[in-house]
Design a protein around this motif. Structure first.
Motif, PDB file in Angstrom:
ATOM      1  N   VAL A  39      29.080  51.965  26.100  1.00  0.00           N
ATOM      2  CA  VAL A  39      29.194  50.643  26.724  1.00  0.00           C
ATOM      3  C   VAL A  39      27.828  49.976  26.798  1.00  0.00           C
ATOM      4  O   VAL A  39      27.676  48.796  26.479  1.00  0.00           O
ATOM      5  CB  VAL A  39      29.819  50.771  28.133  1.00  0.00           C
ATOM      6  N   LEU A  40      26.823  50.765  27.194  1.00  0.00           N
ATOM      7  CA  LEU A  40      25.480  50.198  27.320  1.00  0.00           C
ATOM      8  C   LEU A  40      24.932  49.789  25.959  1.00  0.00           C
ATOM      9  O   LEU A  40      24.313  48.740  25.823  1.00  0.00           O
ATOM     10  CB  LEU A  40      24.545  51.187  28.012  1.00  0.00           C
ATOM     11  N   ALA A  41      25.193  50.609  24.942  1.00  0.00           N
ATOM     12  CA  ALA A  41      24.744  50.273  23.590  1.00  0.00           C
ATOM     13  C   ALA A  41      25.393  48.979  23.126  1.00  0.00           C
ATOM     14  O   ALA A  41      24.811  48.214  22.355  1.00  0.00           O
ATOM     15  CB  ALA A  41      25.080  51.411  22.635  1.00  0.00           C
ATOM     16  N   GLY A  42      26.598  48.739  23.597  1.00  0.00           N
ATOM     17  CA  GLY A  42      27.318  47.535  23.190  1.00  0.00           C
ATOM     18  C   GLY A  42      27.090  46.363  24.119  1.00  0.00           C
ATOM     19  O   GLY A  42      27.891  45.426  24.136  1.00  0.00           O
ATOM     20  N   LEU A  84      41.292  48.170  30.778  1.00  0.00           N
ATOM     21  CA  LEU A  84      40.069  48.978  30.790  1.00  0.00           C
ATOM     22  C   LEU A  84      40.447  50.447  30.612  1.00  0.00           C
ATOM     23  O   LEU A  84      41.586  50.846  30.874  1.00  0.00           O
ATOM     24  CB  LEU A  84      39.321  48.812  32.107  1.00  0.00           C
ATOM     25  N   GLY A  85      39.454  51.250  30.181  1.00  0.00           N
ATOM     26  CA  GLY A  85      39.717  52.657  29.913  1.00  0.00           C
ATOM     27  C   GLY A  85      40.173  53.428  31.133  1.00  0.00           C
ATOM     28  O   GLY A  85      41.018  54.323  31.050  1.00  0.00           O
ATOM     29  N   ALA A 115      33.680  50.675  33.387  1.00  0.00           N
ATOM     30  CA  ALA A 115      32.740  50.320  32.332  1.00  0.00           C
ATOM     31  C   ALA A 115      33.487  49.684  31.170  1.00  0.00           C
ATOM     32  O   ALA A 115      34.634  50.020  30.888  1.00  0.00           O
ATOM     33  CB  ALA A 115      31.978  51.547  31.855  1.00  0.00           C
ATOM     34  N   GLY A 116      32.805  48.766  30.513  1.00  0.00           N
ATOM     35  CA  GLY A 116      33.392  48.080  29.376  1.00  0.00           C
ATOM     36  C   GLY A 116      32.608  46.818  29.099  1.00  0.00           C
ATOM     37  O   GLY A 116      31.451  46.706  29.527  1.00  0.00           O
ATOM     38  N   SER A 117      33.221  45.876  28.398  1.00  0.00           N
ATOM     39  CA  SER A 117      32.516  44.629  28.155  1.00  0.00           C
ATOM     40  C   SER A 117      32.275  43.955  29.507  1.00  0.00           C
ATOM     41  O   SER A 117      33.053  44.120  30.450  1.00  0.00           O
ATOM     42  CB  SER A 117      33.351  43.703  27.264  1.00  0.00           C
ATOM     43  N   THR A 118      31.174  43.219  29.589  1.00  0.00           N
ATOM     44  CA  THR A 118      30.806  42.613  30.868  1.00  0.00           C
ATOM     45  C   THR A 118      31.944  41.765  31.426  1.00  0.00           C
ATOM     46  O   THR A 118      32.281  41.856  32.605  1.00  0.00           O
ATOM     47  CB  THR A 118      29.544  41.747  30.681  1.00  0.00           C
ATOM     48  N   VAL A 151      34.867  44.042  32.661  1.00  0.00           N
ATOM     49  CA  VAL A 151      34.525  44.785  33.875  1.00  0.00           C
ATOM     50  C   VAL A 151      34.527  43.856  35.080  1.00  0.00           C
ATOM     51  O   VAL A 151      35.082  44.179  36.137  1.00  0.00           O
ATOM     52  CB  VAL A 151      33.157  45.478  33.715  1.00  0.00           C
ATOM     53  N   ASN A 152      33.919  42.685  34.915  1.00  0.00           N
ATOM     54  CA  ASN A 152      33.913  41.725  36.014  1.00  0.00           C
ATOM     55  C   ASN A 152      35.330  41.355  36.413  1.00  0.00           C
ATOM     56  O   ASN A 152      35.690  41.366  37.581  1.00  0.00           O
ATOM     57  CB  ASN A 152      33.149  40.451  35.617  1.00  0.00           C
ATOM     58  N   GLN A 153      36.125  41.038  35.399  1.00  0.00           N
ATOM     59  CA  GLN A 153      37.496  40.602  35.691  1.00  0.00           C
ATOM     60  C   GLN A 153      38.280  41.689  36.420  1.00  0.00           C
ATOM     61  O   GLN A 153      38.902  41.447  37.456  1.00  0.00           O
ATOM     62  CB  GLN A 153      38.218  40.225  34.396  1.00  0.00           C
ATOM     63  N   VAL A 154      38.208  42.896  35.857  1.00  0.00           N
ATOM     64  CA  VAL A 154      39.044  43.967  36.400  1.00  0.00           C
ATOM     65  C   VAL A 154      38.573  44.386  37.789  1.00  0.00           C
ATOM     66  O   VAL A 154      39.379  44.564  38.705  1.00  0.00           O
ATOM     67  CB  VAL A 154      39.082  45.164  35.425  1.00  0.00           C
TER      68      VAL A 154
END
Length: 589
Positions: free
Chosen positions: A318-321, A353-354, A399-402, A405-408
């Motif tokens: 996630v951080l790499a992306g 999300l995962g 964790a996931g795309s910003t 993650v914010n939405q969820v």
RNA sequence: GGGGUCGUAGUGCAGUCCGGUCCAACACGCCUGCCUGUCACGCAGGAGAACGCGGGUUCAAAUCCCGUCGGCCCCGCCA
């Protein structure tokens, strides 16, 4: 049978009227037949009054009263009398008096109702909407409708005093390409052509500014053919406003005064001013939503720093992306069982999300988590500090795309608050959300679209970035949020043709198309447009909140269902082939 | 477009997971009778639902399966 003249409503008589002869009319709210004496609570819009049928006063009236049933409409004549100390009903406004009936007329009868009018009985919304005219007899709905009237009146008086004019704009108007799906109306005299019902009077109010009506408002119906929610109806009412020669702060100040007036007059609530302001970006990163409810905490934290060297591959990926590891610390952590936490995990997964990772903090740097082996003691201590966690506290990590993650986490925050019932009632937290982005990328249309609408002005210092970095450009748009509800939104508009043209270009609206769709606005902007801006409020939502209701339908006299139908009238319905033929319409179902 | 949830007398609901004990329970309302101080009146008695609809499984379905319709909530959508 000649109709008597009503002398009083059922809500106004009191001790001061004793010995007066009165004539009341209304509905039989409840009947208590004691054989000898018959008591009836007579109800109208204003309230209830107890009337008594006593054979000693009138044998005939008492006899007739035996035939009365609930919801009959009757007219009665009698004398106002004191009930006697022991018989006073302190729960009724008219509880000290009663009317001793000498004469009665049954004005109309009623079949057994499909549901009870009593405030003590629950009724399903299905039945209520089908028999809405009966539902509106119920105290709660009746009060909501009266409240709505008061709100409209207060708004009109307030804005009138501030120099605003209420001006009507067309319902039969032009379909515009941006925004919500339009409700379409065929034009019989112009075969093959259609009107659209307005999604808002946006363009007309801007034209009114160009006309010189520098303070305009309208309480007006708007139409959007989109899917519905508890706070979204296909036709809804806006308080629409526009002003010339103003900046944002003049508008904010006026609106805050209006809201404070409303809440004071309606709820006797003091609203704190000025309202706090929050940048869109901060709202999204801290609350995961552009309309945060500030009545409770549980802000979202960014934990990216803490896991930058993690061996836990889902996080490092996630951080790499360029994603986000977000966390929120729940309130009342002791209430969360393993099962509750698993349910939240499922909730998070259902939103795409995962999964959800939980950390239960213990004494010192001890913690309990499936992530435990990836967290050093040092990191644990830092995490604990970041989350201000006490032993026993529970932190949820996603964790996931910003954006995701914010939405969820934003939705999780709301879900937890609702589940724990920690949201204080009768507290009103207003908030301005500002500096929205001007554009967003639309996945469905594969192009930039306006976040607000294409007439919204960009923030001055960002104009230079329009071409180089359109995604970063902020707009002069703002929303007014109350307790997690978007109750209004608006912007300072573009008042220069060149800039408007440029925005259309960036939106991928060709000059030709812009000409065809908005040509009249572009032309109008060439004839001395004043700088202007405005805002529109969801009247139904405001009434809903003032009434303490949880659905917009409870603020509307005759609302539609979530499928945009009307159970009362059966609308929408088929039309005759003759009607279609006249309109040159062929169905293709 | 997707997900969840609900659909049982006039109304609100129990029963559905673990099929037979359910010709379906309870409350309110309704009907009849009694009652002169009740106010969500009280008391006694009574009527009222084949369980949204269609199909299937089974000796047996309100209960299981498939489909369908409708209500509500959420995601998408809602400038």
């Amino acid at each position: 049978m000649k109709l008597w003249k009503r002398t009083h409503s059922c809500g106004e008589l009191n001790k001061g009227n004793i010995e007066e002869n009165v004539t009341l009319m209304g509905w039989v709210n409840s009947r208590r037949d004691h054989g000898g004496l018959i008591f009836i609570d007579l109800r109208d819009r204003e309230g209830k009054t107890q009337i008594v049928f006593d054979p000693k006063v009138s044998k005939e009236a008492h006899q007739l009263a035996h035939n009365i049933r609930n919801e009959f409409v009757i007219a009665v004549k009698g004398e106002v009398s004191f009930r006697g100390k022991d018989a006073i009903n302190p729960n009724m406004k008219t509880g000290e008096i009663e009317i001793r009936i000498s004469e009665m007329q049954i004005l109309s009868q009623s079949k057994q109702l499909p549901f009870s009018i009593s405030e003590y009985s629950d009724v399903g919304e299905d039945a209520r909407l089908k028999y809405r005219y009966l539902d509106l007899r119920r105290t709660e709905m009746k009060n909501n409708i009266i409240l709505r009237h008061k709100v409209s009146l207060l708004i009109r008086n307030f804005l009138n005093k501030k120099g605003f004019l209420e001006i009507e704009t067309p319902f039969l108007t032009k379909s515009t390409p941006e925004g919500a799906r339009d409700y379409i109306v065929p034009s019989r005299v112009n075969p093959g052509k259609f009107f659209a019902l307005p999604q808002s009077p946006q363009l007309f109010k801007q034209l009114l500014m160009i006309s010189g009506f520098d303070k305009y408002f309208q309480i007006v119906r708007c139409f959007r053919d989109e899917d519905l929610r508890a706070d979204r109806a296909p036709e809804f009412t806006q308080l629409d406003m526009e002003m010339s020669f103003i900046d944002r702060d003049i508008l904010f100040n006026l609106i805050e005064e209006l809201m404070a007036t409303l809440f004071k007059e309606i709820l006797s609530a003091e609203v704190k001013r000025p309202f706090p302001r929050l940048d869109y970006d901060d709202a999204m990163s801290h609350y995961g939503i552009d309309k945060p409810d500030l009545r409770y905490g549980m802000k979202i934290h960014n934990l990216n720093e803490f896991f930058k060297d993690t061996q836990f591959s889902p996080f490092s990926e996630v951080l790499a992306g360029n994603g986000k590891i977000g966390a929120l610390k729940t309130e009342q952590p002791e209430k969360f069982s393993r099962k509750n936490i698993d349910d939240l995990d499922l909730f998070v997964k259902s939103l795409g999300l995962g999964g959800l990772i939980s950390i239960r903090f213990k004494e010192g740097s001890e913690l309990q988590s499936s992530l435990k082996k990836y967290i050093t003691e040092e990191t644990a201590a830092l995490l604990k500090k970041e989350m201000q966690a006490q032993p026993g506290d529970l932190v949820f990590i996603a964790a996931g795309s910003t954006e995701k993650v914010n939405q969820v986490l934003g939705l999780l925050r709301i879900k937890i608050a609702n589940t724990l019932k920690i949201i204080p009632k009768e507290q009103y937290k207003f908030l301005w959300v500002t500096n929205f982005p001007l554009f967003e990328y639309s996945q469905t249309e594969k192009r930039y679209t306006s976040v607000h609408h294409p007439f919204t002005a960009p923030v001055d210092e960002d104009i230079a970035m329009l071409e180089s970095n359109p995604y970063q450009v902020r707009s002069k748009a703002y929303d007014l949020v109350l307790n997690g509800n978007e109750i209004g939104g608006g912007s300072i508009r573009i008042h220069r043709t060149e800039l408007q043209q440029k925005i259309f270009n960036l939106l991928g609206i060709k000059a030709e198309e812009a000409e065809q769709k908005f040509g009249f606005l572009l032309e109008a902007l060439q004839y001395g447009p004043p700088p202007h801006g405005g805002i529109a409020f969801g009247m139904d939502r405001i009434v809903m909140l003032l009434a303490g209701a949880s659905s917009i339908r409870d603020a509307i006299a005759f609302p539609k269902t979530a499928k945009a139908t009307c159970p009362l009238t059966g609308a929408p319905s088929e039309v005759s082939s003759e009607q279609l033929k006249e309109l040159h319409i062929k169905l293709d179902l």
